[in-house]
Design a protein around this motif. Structure first.
Motif, PDB file in Angstrom:
ATOM      1  N   MET A   1       0.845  -1.032  -0.135  1.00 56.57           N
ATOM      2  CA  MET A   1       0.036  -0.149   0.021  1.00 56.57           C
ATOM      3  C   MET A   1       0.941   1.328  -0.024  1.00 56.57           C
ATOM      4  SD  MET A   1      -3.258   0.643   2.351  1.00 56.57           S
ATOM      5  CE  MET A   1      -3.259   2.335   3.234  1.00 56.57           C
ATOM      6  N   PHE A   7      -4.138   3.404  -4.745  1.00 59.13           N
ATOM      7  CA  PHE A   7      -4.514   2.430  -3.703  1.00 59.13           C
ATOM      8  C   PHE A   7      -4.713   3.161  -2.416  1.00 59.13           C
ATOM      9  CE2 PHE A   7      -4.167  -1.302  -0.778  1.00 59.13           C
ATOM     10  CZ  PHE A   7      -5.392  -1.971  -1.322  1.00 59.13           C
ATOM     11  N   GLN A   8      -3.796   4.069  -1.909  1.00 65.93           N
ATOM     12  CA  GLN A   8      -4.096   4.735  -0.586  1.00 65.93           C
ATOM     13  C   GLN A   8      -5.245   5.565  -0.660  1.00 65.93           C
ATOM     14  OE1 GLN A   8      -0.601   6.977   0.905  1.00 65.93           O
ATOM     15  NE2 GLN A   8       0.829   4.975   0.706  1.00 65.93           N
ATOM     16  N   TYR A   9      -5.424   6.169  -1.753  1.00 61.58           N
ATOM     17  CA  TYR A   9      -6.578   7.082  -1.916  1.00 61.58           C
ATOM     18  C   TYR A   9      -8.069   6.294  -1.691  1.00 61.58           C
ATOM     19  CZ  TYR A   9      -9.902  10.491  -3.855  1.00 61.58           C
ATOM     20  OH  TYR A   9     -11.060  11.315  -3.986  1.00 61.58           O
ATOM     21  N   LEU A  10      -7.982   5.187  -2.689  1.00 58.67           N
ATOM     22  CA  LEU A  10      -9.137   4.589  -2.632  1.00 58.67           C
ATOM     23  C   LEU A  10      -9.589   3.825  -0.949  1.00 58.67           C
ATOM     24  CD1 LEU A  10     -11.231   2.716  -4.523  1.00 58.67           C
ATOM     25  CD2 LEU A  10      -9.347   0.900  -4.387  1.00 58.67           C
ATOM     26  N   CYS A  11      -8.485   3.700  -0.289  1.00 61.86           N
ATOM     27  CA  CYS A  11      -8.626   3.069   1.040  1.00 61.86           C
ATOM     28  C   CYS A  11      -8.967   4.213   1.943  1.00 61.86           C
ATOM     29  CB  CYS A  11      -7.224   2.414   1.534  1.00 61.86           C
ATOM     30  SG  CYS A  11      -7.205   0.663   0.661  1.00 61.86           S
ATOM     31  N   GLY A  12      -9.003   5.599   1.588  1.00 60.63           N
ATOM     32  CA  GLY A  12      -9.473   6.507   2.322  1.00 60.63           C
ATOM     33  C   GLY A  12      -8.420   7.507   2.963  1.00 60.63           C
ATOM     34  N   GLU A  13      -7.290   7.302   2.297  1.00 63.84           N
ATOM     35  CA  GLU A  13      -6.104   8.257   2.856  1.00 63.84           C
ATOM     36  C   GLU A  13      -6.145   9.599   2.225  1.00 63.84           C
ATOM     37  OE1 GLU A  13      -3.710   7.654   5.135  1.00 63.84           O
ATOM     38  OE2 GLU A  13      -3.998   5.556   5.444  1.00 63.84           O
TER      39      GLU A  13
END
Length: 130
Positions: A1, A7-13
């Motif tokens: 990650m 991927f970080q943006y997709l996970c809410g970062e």
């Protein structure tokens, strides 16, 4: 990650993070402490809560598609050193090395033969039309 901002943006970062959110072995140790029975209970409770809140229908669990593209694979190929270990592996490696060497000799001989054949065909006089 850590290496993928999408991927970080997709996970809410909200911001790109260079550090991992937790140590890689933390989840492994956590699963070990929980045990299979508790993990199954957690999954069942999560699914029943999703059904109760309307996030999913019971029919959604009839077919499950598991995407393992991000999971490490434990695949052994016939060329792996682990499969060719010990005396049998040594024998197989010796045979393969000899076959490779002989094949390269055969290719060199064939190349030499074909170049000589082409040279002879080019030197042959062409028939004269009458």
């Amino acid at each position: 990650m850590r290496e993928n901002p999408y991927f970080q943006y997709l996970c809410g970062e909200e911001f790109f993070c260079h550090a991992l959110p937790f140590d890689r072995s933390s989840m492994t140790r956590w699963r070990g402490r929980m045990g299979e029975e508790r993990i199954v209970a957690l999954l069942q409770e999560s699914l029943s809560l999703a059904v109760k809140t309307g996030a999913m229908k019971p029919s959604d669990t009839r077919q499950v598609i598991v995407d393992t593209t991000l999971q490490p694979k434990n695949v052994m190929f016939p060329t792996d050193a682990k499969l060719l270990a010990g005396q049998q592996g040594d024998a197989v490696n010796a045979i393969l090395a000899a076959a490779g060497y002989n094949f390269s000799l055969l290719l060199r001989w064939l190349k030499d033969f074909l170049s000589r054949l082409i040279a002879l065909l080019q030197l042959r006089p062409k028939p004269v039309a009458a």
